[in-house]
Scaffold this active site. Sequence first.
Site, short mmCIF file in Angstrom:
data_model
loop_
_atom_site.label_atom_id
_atom_site.label_comp_id
_atom_site.label_asym_id
_atom_site.label_seq_id
_atom_site.Cartn_x
_atom_site.Cartn_y
_atom_site.Cartn_z
CB SER A 144 16.97 102.11 55.98
OG SER A 144 17.29 103.15 56.87
N1 SAM Z 1 14.53 105.10 58.85
C1 SAM Z 1 14.60 106.16 57.88
C2 SAM Z 1 13.78 105.85 56.68
O1 SAM Z 1 13.24 104.74 56.60
O2 SAM Z 1 13.68 106.72 55.81
C3 SAM Z 1 16.00 106.42 57.46
C4 SAM Z 1 16.76 107.16 58.43
S1 SAM Z 1 18.28 107.80 57.82
C5 SAM Z 1 19.25 106.37 57.56
C6 SAM Z 1 18.91 108.49 59.32
C7 SAM Z 1 18.22 109.76 59.74
O3 SAM Z 1 18.70 110.12 61.03
C8 SAM Z 1 18.50 110.95 58.83
O4 SAM Z 1 17.30 111.47 58.37
C9 SAM Z 1 19.23 111.93 59.73
O5 SAM Z 1 18.97 113.28 59.44
C10 SAM Z 1 18.73 111.53 61.09
N2 SAM Z 1 19.57 111.92 62.22
C11 SAM Z 1 20.92 111.90 62.35
N3 SAM Z 1 21.28 112.34 63.56
C12 SAM Z 1 20.14 112.63 64.23
C13 SAM Z 1 19.85 113.13 65.52
N4 SAM Z 1 20.81 113.42 66.42
N5 SAM Z 1 18.57 113.31 65.88
C14 SAM Z 1 17.56 113.03 65.00
N6 SAM Z 1 17.77 112.57 63.77
C15 SAM Z 1 19.04 112.36 63.38
#
Ligand code: SAM
Length: 195
Positions: free
Chosen positions: A42
């Site tokens: 992010s």
């Molecule tokens: N906060 C993180 C960082 O600083 O790197 C970025 C997160 S990224 C925007 C969103 C993440 O949510 C992705 O890695 C994605 O694979 C994960 N994600 C999506 N759906 C999910 C779920 N149902 N359970 C767990 N993780 C999930």
Amino acid sequence: MDFQELESYFRSLDRSFFLDDDMKRYASLDMPLPIGYEQTISQPSLVLEMTKLLEPEKDSKVLEIGTGSGFQTALLAKMSATVFTVERIGELMENAKKRLLKLGFSNIYFKVGDGSVGWEEHAPYDRIMVTAAASAVPDELIKQLAPGGRMVIPVGPSHVQSLMLITKTEDNEIQTRSMGMVRFVELKGRYGWTE
Ligand code: SAM
């Protein structure tokens, strides 16, 4: 929460450490960047803002959904007692875990799976941070939030979402506030978007 401590840790964190080699040179840009598997780390200023909204305390038990690169996890782990973090993509979790252990954290518990259902085994949580966009607030996450707890979650359609701050009073009353517009990748899974 000690805002000064948070900001000073945020400034000390080397974002390039959380990026693959080909992306490291863009680390200082205040924008989301690819981390593989069609996911992103992010925008750093938003990570900081969301952590401030969540207000983790030193004794907080935190649930994070969407570990991604582990960058947000590091801030949460620094500012709270324990972090339970869930990521659906195993390879991303492996990389994030390696980084966070290398940074010396021993208060983080990792799970590969569908975080839209929370992590019931360790509930309730004082704080819940969701870093992927939900179509609606998953009921399971509301249930797993402790009385007096706070949750930050982007909610809305895929192209733009409202960043929601959800609080649960000591009497289990739910209050919801929109804190602005954001754009996150989709929260997939049972209480999210279809895989
Ligand atoms: N906060 C993180 C960082 O600083 O790197 C970025 C997160 S990224 C925007 C969103 C993440 O949510 C992705 O890695 C994605 O694979 C994960 N994600 C999506 N759906 C999910 C779920 N149902 N359970 C767990 N993780 C999930």
